[in-house]
Design a protein around this motif. Structure first.
Motif, short mmCIF file in Angstrom:
data_model
loop_
_atom_site.label_atom_id
_atom_site.label_comp_id
_atom_site.label_asym_id
_atom_site.label_seq_id
_atom_site.Cartn_x
_atom_site.Cartn_y
_atom_site.Cartn_z
N THR A 144 -4.91 14.55 2.32
CA THR A 144 -4.37 14.05 1.06
C THR A 144 -3.64 12.74 1.31
O THR A 144 -3.36 12.37 2.46
CB THR A 144 -3.39 15.06 0.45
N ALA A 145 -3.31 12.05 0.22
CA ALA A 145 -2.55 10.81 0.35
C ALA A 145 -1.20 11.07 1.00
O ALA A 145 -0.74 10.30 1.85
CB ALA A 145 -2.37 10.16 -1.02
N LYS A 146 -0.56 12.16 0.63
CA LYS A 146 0.73 12.52 1.20
C LYS A 146 0.62 12.74 2.71
O LYS A 146 1.47 12.30 3.48
CB LYS A 146 1.28 13.78 0.52
N GLU A 147 -0.44 13.42 3.13
CA GLU A 147 -0.64 13.65 4.56
C GLU A 147 -0.91 12.35 5.30
O GLU A 147 -0.47 12.16 6.44
CB GLU A 147 -1.82 14.61 4.76
N GLY A 148 -1.61 11.42 4.64
CA GLY A 148 -1.87 10.12 5.26
C GLY A 148 -0.60 9.35 5.52
O GLY A 148 -0.40 8.79 6.61
N ILE A 149 0.28 9.32 4.54
CA ILE A 149 1.56 8.60 4.68
C ILE A 149 2.45 9.29 5.71
O ILE A 149 3.10 8.63 6.53
CB ILE A 149 2.26 8.53 3.31
N ALA A 180 -2.11 -2.57 -6.88
CA ALA A 180 -0.99 -1.62 -6.83
C ALA A 180 -1.05 -0.78 -5.56
O ALA A 180 -0.03 -0.55 -4.90
CB ALA A 180 -1.02 -0.72 -8.07
N GLU A 181 -2.25 -0.34 -5.20
CA GLU A 181 -2.40 0.48 -3.99
C GLU A 181 -2.10 -0.33 -2.74
O GLU A 181 -1.45 0.14 -1.81
CB GLU A 181 -3.81 1.05 -3.93
N LEU A 186 1.29 -2.02 1.92
CA LEU A 186 1.99 -3.05 2.66
C LEU A 186 3.48 -2.76 2.77
O LEU A 186 4.14 -3.20 3.72
CB LEU A 186 1.75 -4.42 2.01
N HIS A 187 4.01 -1.99 1.84
CA HIS A 187 5.42 -1.58 1.93
C HIS A 187 5.64 -0.53 3.02
O HIS A 187 6.78 -0.21 3.35
CB HIS A 187 5.91 -1.06 0.57
N MET A 188 4.57 -0.01 3.58
CA MET A 188 4.70 0.94 4.68
C MET A 188 5.04 0.23 5.99
O MET A 188 5.36 0.85 6.99
CB MET A 188 3.39 1.73 4.84
N ASN A 189 4.94 -1.11 5.98
CA ASN A 189 5.39 -1.95 7.11
C ASN A 189 4.61 -1.69 8.40
O ASN A 189 5.19 -1.60 9.48
CB ASN A 189 6.89 -1.77 7.36
N ALA A 190 3.30 -1.58 8.28
CA ALA A 190 2.48 -1.51 9.48
C ALA A 190 2.38 -2.89 10.12
O ALA A 190 2.44 -3.91 9.43
CB ALA A 190 1.08 -1.01 9.12
N THR A 231 -6.58 -9.08 -1.68
CA THR A 231 -6.28 -8.63 -0.32
C THR A 231 -5.71 -9.75 0.52
O THR A 231 -4.67 -9.59 1.20
CB THR A 231 -7.56 -8.08 0.35
N GLN A 232 -6.37 -10.91 0.49
CA GLN A 232 -5.90 -12.04 1.30
C GLN A 232 -4.52 -12.51 0.86
O GLN A 232 -3.63 -12.76 1.69
CB GLN A 232 -6.91 -13.20 1.22
N ASP A 233 -4.33 -12.64 -0.45
CA ASP A 233 -3.06 -13.15 -0.97
C ASP A 233 -1.90 -12.20 -0.67
O ASP A 233 -0.82 -12.63 -0.25
CB ASP A 233 -3.16 -13.39 -2.48
N ALA A 234 -2.13 -10.90 -0.89
CA ALA A 234 -1.06 -9.92 -0.69
C ALA A 234 -0.68 -9.81 0.78
O ALA A 234 0.51 -9.72 1.11
CB ALA A 234 -1.49 -8.56 -1.24
N CYS A 235 -1.67 -9.82 1.67
CA CYS A 235 -1.37 -9.71 3.10
C CYS A 235 -0.63 -10.94 3.60
O CYS A 235 0.32 -10.84 4.39
CB CYS A 235 -2.66 -9.50 3.89
N THR A 236 -1.05 -12.11 3.15
CA THR A 236 -0.36 -13.34 3.55
C THR A 236 1.09 -13.32 3.09
O THR A 236 2.01 -13.67 3.85
CB THR A 236 -1.08 -14.57 2.96
#
Length: 387
Positions: A144-149, A180-181, A186-190, A231-236
């Motif tokens: 699940t998404a919860k398990e992934g996080i 949004a996803e 990206l807020h997970m700070n990988a 994707t490119q804009d958000a990651c940058t």
């Protein structure tokens, strides 16, 4: 071709573990589901291949090991520890030796993270793929998404570096939903993220369903292109540099093993279906192994070798491989190295033509794709590689 060209990009070892808990409908990797796996037998086979390859690569410094699959986190940590101990006894390893293991975020595998770290793994790559349960179900994922996080949070506490994968342009996904996803991800700070557009591979379950008109809701081409731009804009904006077409990282956290591939370095491939590129006797050699897991084991146990084919690459073939891989990188293709491999320059007329179209830039002896060029990379390569 210079006989020591491989030194430009290091030397890595890829170990393929072919087993998964279930086969994902979009995946065309060499993967299988098995009820019972004799891990001692598999460890012995891997070690036999390590010993065989060591004779061809004596004196080299090993930069990285990558356990890929399949789902390598289904391996016993003891198996991984045994292999890494053997690898360190076989080669000199670099000071920044990178050991990556791919993992799926299920509870069974999370419990192993600490043991994998103790075995010598220092980088984990998590196949999260989506952050909502409906899409995870469509993708055939078991978590699940919860398990992934949760898996990501635990991995960050165990490993020096953590990366995770997401797939976009999924069924019924809109650019707004992807934005949004992605912001949540990206807020997970990988330190590293791999963000892939869903592709429908012919021989997969998705491929069969698509041909039969039973894969509804795939985004239109323009919507998928918008998701790429998002994707490119958000990651940058998040400080994750797009150092490769689908890979983004904070400076210093790039996947060093994969850089060996993209920079045209040498790597040995061990395991069913694994490919390799080795320079030996001044020649660049492409290696290929048996696809079937059981036949691969039998090849090693009976013949002492898991390979089925070797091809000597001509200088031109080597140069073409180099440009195809290096143009995926933001650093681009070194034109001097391209010439040293293949014995000829890139066509200046074609370079000028592509530059005028704003698809490439040429600077400091490197050819690099622009933002627009990355979207049509295959077309650029086709133009440059036509003699």
């Amino acid at each position: 071709m210079r006989s020591d060209d491989w030194k430009n990009s290091g030397f890595g070892l890829y170990i393929h573990w072919p087993f998964c808990q279930a086969l994902c409908p979009y995946c065309d990797f060499n993967s299988y589901v098995a009820e019972h796996i004799d891990q001692t037998r598999w460890a012995n086979a891997y070690q036999s291949e390590i010993e065989r390859i060591s004779f061809e690569t004596k004196g080299r410094v090993l930069s990285s090991v990558f356990f890929g699959g399949g789902t390598p986190s289904l391996m016993l940590p003891e198996t991984v520890a045994t292999l890494l101990e053997n690898i360190r006894a076989t080669w000199i390893v670099s000071n920044d030796f990178e050991v990556t293991l791919e993992a799926n975020p299920t509870s069974v595998e999370i419990a192993k993270f600490q043991a994998f770290r103790d075995a010598g793994v220092n980088r984990i790559s998590l196949g999260i793929q989506a952050l909502n349960d409906a899409d995870l179900c469509r993708l055939g994922r078991l978590h699940t998404a919860k398990e992934g996080i949760s898996a990501f949070d635990i991995a960050q506490k165990c490993f020096d570096q953590v990366s995770f994968d997401l797939i976009y342009a999924r069924q019924y996904q809109t650019p707004k939903a992807w934005k949004a996803e992605l912001d949540q991800a990206l807020h997970m700070n990988a330190g590293h993220v791999s963000l892939y557009q869903l592709t429908i591979e012919e021989k997969t379950s998705f491929g069969v369903r698509f041909r039969n008109g039973k894969l509804p809701g795939l985004p239109e081409e323009n919507a998928a292109a918008d998701m790429y731009d998002i994707t490119q804009d958000a990651c940058t904006a998040a400080g994750l540099f797009g150092y490769e077409v689908s890979n983004h990282a904070h400076p210093g956290q790039e996947a060093r093993h994969n850089l060996i591939y993209w920079r045209g370095g040498d790597y040995a491939g061990i395991g069913p279906g694994a490919h390799g590129r080795l320079t030996t006797g001044g020649c660049r050699i492409a290696t290929e192994t048996v696809l079937s897991p059981m036949k691969w084991l039998q090849h090693i146990e009976i013949k002492g070798n898991g390979e089925i084919a070797r091809q000597h690459l001509t200088p031109d073939m080597h140069a073409q491989e180099y440009i195809m891989m290096s143009l995926r990188l933001s650093e681009g293709c070194d034109m001097h190295r391209y010439k040293s491999l293949g014995g000829r320059d890139l066509d200046p007329i074609k370079l000028s033509f592509l530059t005028d179209l704003n698809l490439i830039v040429v600077e400091d002896r490197h050819v690099k794709t622009t933002t627009s060029g990355r979207r049509v990379l295959n077309a650029i390569l086709k133009e440059l590689l036509i003699v």
